[in-house]
Design a protein around this motif. Structure first.
Motif, PDB file in Angstrom:
ATOM      1  N   HIS A  16       0.953  -1.368   0.119  1.00  0.00           N
ATOM      2  CA  HIS A  16       0.152   0.139  -0.046  1.00  0.00           C
ATOM      3  C   HIS A  16       0.703   1.130   0.075  1.00  0.00           C
ATOM      4  CE1 HIS A  16       0.831  -0.564   4.298  1.00  0.00           C
ATOM      5  NE2 HIS A  16       0.578   0.610   4.468  1.00  0.00           N
ATOM      6  N   ILE A  17       2.082   1.107   0.301  1.00  0.00           N
ATOM      7  CA  ILE A  17       3.317   2.446   0.065  1.00  0.00           C
ATOM      8  C   ILE A  17       3.907   2.358  -1.111  1.00  0.00           C
ATOM      9  CG2 ILE A  17       5.052   3.358   1.416  1.00  0.00           C
ATOM     10  CD1 ILE A  17       3.824   2.244   3.952  1.00  0.00           C
ATOM     11  N   ALA A  18       4.546   1.232  -1.660  1.00  0.00           N
ATOM     12  CA  ALA A  18       5.503   1.116  -2.472  1.00  0.00           C
ATOM     13  C   ALA A  18       4.977   1.895  -3.623  1.00  0.00           C
ATOM     14  CB  ALA A  18       5.886  -0.202  -2.848  1.00  0.00           C
ATOM     15  N   PRO A  19       3.806   1.742  -4.240  1.00  0.00           N
ATOM     16  CA  PRO A  19       3.280   2.531  -5.689  1.00  0.00           C
ATOM     17  C   PRO A  19       3.436   4.060  -5.456  1.00  0.00           C
ATOM     18  CG  PRO A  19       1.769   0.683  -4.961  1.00  0.00           C
ATOM     19  CD  PRO A  19       2.794   1.011  -3.724  1.00  0.00           C
ATOM     20  N   ASN A  29      11.028   1.479  -2.659  1.00  0.00           N
ATOM     21  CA  ASN A  29      11.027  -0.073  -2.260  1.00  0.00           C
ATOM     22  C   ASN A  29      12.431  -0.555  -2.939  1.00  0.00           C
ATOM     23  OD1 ASN A  29       9.688   0.524  -4.729  1.00  0.00           O
ATOM     24  ND2 ASN A  29       9.113  -1.767  -4.768  1.00  0.00           N
ATOM     25  N   LEU A  30      13.488   0.322  -1.945  1.00  0.00           N
ATOM     26  CA  LEU A  30      14.988   0.196  -2.881  1.00  0.00           C
ATOM     27  C   LEU A  30      15.574  -1.132  -1.671  1.00  0.00           C
ATOM     28  CD1 LEU A  30      15.658   3.835  -2.722  1.00  0.00           C
ATOM     29  CD2 LEU A  30      14.959   2.303  -4.747  1.00  0.00           C
ATOM     30  N   PRO A  31      16.731  -1.616  -2.500  1.00  0.00           N
ATOM     31  CA  PRO A  31      17.616  -2.277  -1.578  1.00  0.00           C
ATOM     32  C   PRO A  31      17.958  -1.493  -0.167  1.00  0.00           C
ATOM     33  CG  PRO A  31      18.337  -2.452  -3.619  1.00  0.00           C
ATOM     34  CD  PRO A  31      17.481  -1.341  -3.729  1.00  0.00           C
ATOM     35  N   LEU A  32      18.317  -2.152   0.780  1.00  0.00           N
ATOM     36  CA  LEU A  32      18.549  -1.277   2.231  1.00  0.00           C
ATOM     37  C   LEU A  32      19.718  -0.641   2.193  1.00  0.00           C
ATOM     38  CD1 LEU A  32      17.907  -1.238   5.119  1.00  0.00           C
ATOM     39  CD2 LEU A  32      19.530  -3.172   5.726  1.00  0.00           C
ATOM     40  N   SER A  33      20.732  -0.585   1.156  1.00  0.00           N
ATOM     41  CA  SER A  33      21.758   0.246   1.319  1.00  0.00           C
ATOM     42  C   SER A  33      21.632   1.469   0.651  1.00  0.00           C
ATOM     43  CB  SER A  33      23.067  -0.393   0.489  1.00  0.00           C
ATOM     44  OG  SER A  33      22.699  -0.934  -0.760  1.00  0.00           O
ATOM     45  N   GLU A  45       0.285  17.045  -1.081  1.00  0.00           N
ATOM     46  CA  GLU A  45      -0.161  16.782  -2.393  1.00  0.00           C
ATOM     47  C   GLU A  45       0.086  15.198  -2.732  1.00  0.00           C
ATOM     48  OE1 GLU A  45       3.224  15.957  -3.131  1.00  0.00           O
ATOM     49  OE2 GLU A  45       4.440  17.326  -2.303  1.00  0.00           O
ATOM     50  N   PRO A  46      -0.739  14.494  -1.956  1.00  0.00           N
ATOM     51  CA  PRO A  46      -0.866  13.112  -2.102  1.00  0.00           C
ATOM     52  C   PRO A  46      -1.181  12.617  -3.673  1.00  0.00           C
ATOM     53  CG  PRO A  46      -2.972  13.832  -1.362  1.00  0.00           C
ATOM     54  CD  PRO A  46      -2.030  14.977  -1.298  1.00  0.00           C
ATOM     55  N   ASP A  47      -0.799  11.546  -3.855  1.00  0.00           N
ATOM     56  CA  ASP A  47      -0.962  11.076  -5.271  1.00  0.00           C
ATOM     57  C   ASP A  47      -2.434  10.868  -5.654  1.00  0.00           C
ATOM     58  OD1 ASP A  47      -1.465   9.003  -7.458  1.00  0.00           O
ATOM     59  OD2 ASP A  47       0.703   8.681  -7.649  1.00  0.00           O
ATOM     60  N   ARG A  48      -3.121  11.387  -6.732  1.00  0.00           N
ATOM     61  CA  ARG A  48      -4.470  11.482  -6.987  1.00  0.00           C
ATOM     62  C   ARG A  48      -5.076  10.105  -6.854  1.00  0.00           C
ATOM     63  NH1 ARG A  48      -6.329   9.761 -11.796  1.00  0.00           N
ATOM     64  NH2 ARG A  48      -4.979   9.490 -13.412  1.00  0.00           N
ATOM     65  N   ARG A  49      -4.519   8.959  -6.940  1.00  0.00           N
ATOM     66  CA  ARG A  49      -5.010   7.556  -6.980  1.00  0.00           C
ATOM     67  C   ARG A  49      -5.147   7.395  -5.392  1.00  0.00           C
ATOM     68  NH1 ARG A  49      -0.418   4.504  -9.818  1.00  0.00           N
ATOM     69  NH2 ARG A  49       0.656   5.927  -8.386  1.00  0.00           N
ATOM     70  N   ASN A  50      -4.770   8.063  -4.455  1.00  0.00           N
ATOM     71  CA  ASN A  50      -5.001   7.757  -3.029  1.00  0.00           C
ATOM     72  C   ASN A  50      -6.122   7.805  -2.639  1.00  0.00           C
ATOM     73  OD1 ASN A  50      -4.559   7.285  -0.354  1.00  0.00           O
ATOM     74  ND2 ASN A  50      -2.372   7.639  -0.413  1.00  0.00           N
ATOM     75  N   ARG A  51      -6.983   6.879  -2.526  1.00  0.00           N
ATOM     76  CA  ARG A  51      -8.317   6.663  -2.164  1.00  0.00           C
ATOM     77  C   ARG A  51      -8.643   6.711  -0.644  1.00  0.00           C
ATOM     78  NH1 ARG A  51     -10.796   2.002  -5.825  1.00  0.00           N
ATOM     79  NH2 ARG A  51      -8.616   1.225  -4.929  1.00  0.00           N
ATOM     80  N   ILE A  52      -7.715   6.707   0.027  1.00  0.00           N
ATOM     81  CA  ILE A  52      -7.978   6.675   1.563  1.00  0.00           C
ATOM     82  C   ILE A  52      -7.394   7.981   2.057  1.00  0.00           C
ATOM     83  CG2 ILE A  52      -7.060   5.720   3.626  1.00  0.00           C
ATOM     84  CD1 ILE A  52      -7.010   2.884   2.215  1.00  0.00           C
ATOM     85  N   VAL A  53      -6.132   8.565   1.956  1.00  0.00           N
ATOM     86  CA  VAL A  53      -5.613   9.585   2.326  1.00  0.00           C
ATOM     87  C   VAL A  53      -6.595  11.233   1.939  1.00  0.00           C
ATOM     88  CG1 VAL A  53      -3.614  11.225   2.360  1.00  0.00           C
ATOM     89  CG2 VAL A  53      -3.379   8.796   2.971  1.00  0.00           C
ATOM     90  N   ILE A  54      -6.608  11.148   0.874  1.00  0.00           N
ATOM     91  CA  ILE A  54      -7.436  12.203   0.204  1.00  0.00           C
ATOM     92  C   ILE A  54      -8.974  12.547   0.864  1.00  0.00           C
ATOM     93  CG2 ILE A  54      -8.522  13.324  -2.007  1.00  0.00           C
ATOM     94  CD1 ILE A  54      -6.245  12.224  -3.502  1.00  0.00           C
ATOM     95  N   ARG A  64      -5.735  19.868  -9.149  1.00  0.00           N
ATOM     96  CA  ARG A  64      -4.817  18.668  -9.587  1.00  0.00           C
ATOM     97  C   ARG A  64      -3.689  19.240 -10.131  1.00  0.00           C
ATOM     98  NH1 ARG A  64      -7.328  13.812 -12.903  1.00  0.00           N
ATOM     99  NH2 ARG A  64      -8.478  13.670 -10.957  1.00  0.00           N
ATOM    100  N   VAL A  65      -2.399  18.828  -9.647  1.00  0.00           N
ATOM    101  CA  VAL A  65      -1.072  19.202 -10.106  1.00  0.00           C
ATOM    102  C   VAL A  65      -0.303  18.132 -10.908  1.00  0.00           C
ATOM    103  CG1 VAL A  65      -1.227  21.112  -8.746  1.00  0.00           C
ATOM    104  CG2 VAL A  65      -0.091  19.207  -8.074  1.00  0.00           C
ATOM    105  N   HIS A  66       0.458  18.356 -11.958  1.00  0.00           N
ATOM    106  CA  HIS A  66       1.395  17.412 -12.603  1.00  0.00           C
ATOM    107  C   HIS A  66       2.650  17.666 -12.032  1.00  0.00           C
ATOM    108  CE1 HIS A  66      -1.949  16.275 -15.175  1.00  0.00           C
ATOM    109  NE2 HIS A  66      -2.144  17.683 -15.353  1.00  0.00           N
ATOM    110  N   LEU A  67       3.109  16.896 -11.104  1.00  0.00           N
ATOM    111  CA  LEU A  67       4.443  16.961 -10.586  1.00  0.00           C
ATOM    112  C   LEU A  67       5.576  15.961 -11.325  1.00  0.00           C
ATOM    113  CD1 LEU A  67       3.608  17.068  -6.807  1.00  0.00           C
ATOM    114  CD2 LEU A  67       4.021  18.869  -8.196  1.00  0.00           C
ATOM    115  N   PRO A  68       6.711  16.162 -11.149  1.00  0.00           N
ATOM    116  CA  PRO A  68       7.644  15.386 -12.047  1.00  0.00           C
ATOM    117  C   PRO A  68       7.652  13.816 -11.754  1.00  0.00           C
ATOM    118  CG  PRO A  68       8.795  17.187 -10.996  1.00  0.00           C
ATOM    119  CD  PRO A  68       7.404  17.046 -10.256  1.00  0.00           C
ATOM    120  N   ASN A  69       7.190  13.283 -10.408  1.00  0.00           N
ATOM    121  CA  ASN A  69       6.980  12.085 -10.226  1.00  0.00           C
ATOM    122  C   ASN A  69       5.757  11.446 -10.098  1.00  0.00           C
ATOM    123  OD1 ASN A  69       6.734  13.461  -7.937  1.00  0.00           O
ATOM    124  ND2 ASN A  69       7.882  12.212  -6.585  1.00  0.00           N
TER     125      ASN A  69
END
Length: 211
Positions: free
Chosen positions: A43-46, A51-55, A146-155, A168-173
């Protein structure tokens, strides 16, 4: 800026229900494994894309903790770590280019770690505690999210707590919903629901903070 770090406790009373929260500055060494676990949750990684290697995550955590324009916190709910919170200065962040910012605006990023708390009741309680902590800690009049617009819980939670969707804003990521929480609107919601809040802050160890 170099300041004294603060450990903050919130007691929120809603009818017969009493909720206990605490917020402390992120410890980049001690908390990295906790964040590693959270960042790899489905529920967080997307949304965070960390979701990177620990290092690699260690380098990101240390970079975040050392940034001068933001502060990072771990929050607990009834003694259990449940959330990661970043407060940042809008004046020093690219987000100011996407809306009509006001002096003193405070930006926030948040996540709820354990999947079991990602429900409307617990999520509302946790996000509300984070927002009240930021208003108290930084004495700001408006918080920007500025949560992701797909976030149906936090918004929906932010809107229920008094947040206003500016657009709605279009951020780089990501494509995000820009939400502003005016202090007066948030506290009006508390009065409307007869919710009482007590906040206690104690000094801990020196650290980098925004104010």
């Amino acid at each position: 800026m170099q300041h004294t770090s603060k450990y903050t406790e919130l007691n929120i009373t809603d009818g017969e229900k009493v909720e206990n929260f605490s917020f402390r500055p992120l410890d980049p060494n001690q908390d990295v494994e906790l964040l590693y676990d959270w960042m790899h949750q489905k529920h967080i990684a997307p949304f965070w894309k960390l979701n990177l290697p620990l290092s690699e995550l260690k380098r990101w955590v240390h970079h975040s903790a050392e940034a001068e324009h933001k502060d990072c916190y771990i929050g607990t709910f009834n003694g259990e770590p449940v959330c990661y919170l970043i407060a940042y200065s809008v004046e020093e962040d690219p987000i100011k280019e996407y809306y009509d910012d006001k002096q003193g605006d405070l930006g926030m990023h948040l996540l709820i770690g354990p999947r079991s708390y990602l429900n409307k009741e617990d999520g509302l309680s946790i996000v509300r505690a984070m927002i009240l902590f930021l208003f108290d800690r930084y004495n700001t009049k408006r918080i920007i999210g500025e949560p992701d617009r797909r976030n149906r819980i936090v918004i929906p939670i932010l809107k229920e707590l008094g947040g206003e969707v500016l657009g709605r804003v279009h951020l780089p990521n990501k494509e995000a919903a820009l939400i502003a929480g005016e202090k007066e609107a948030v506290f009006a919601k508390l009065r409307e629901k007869n919710i009482d809040v007590t906040i206690h802050t104690s000094m801990t160890v020196p650290g980098n903070e925004l104010v």
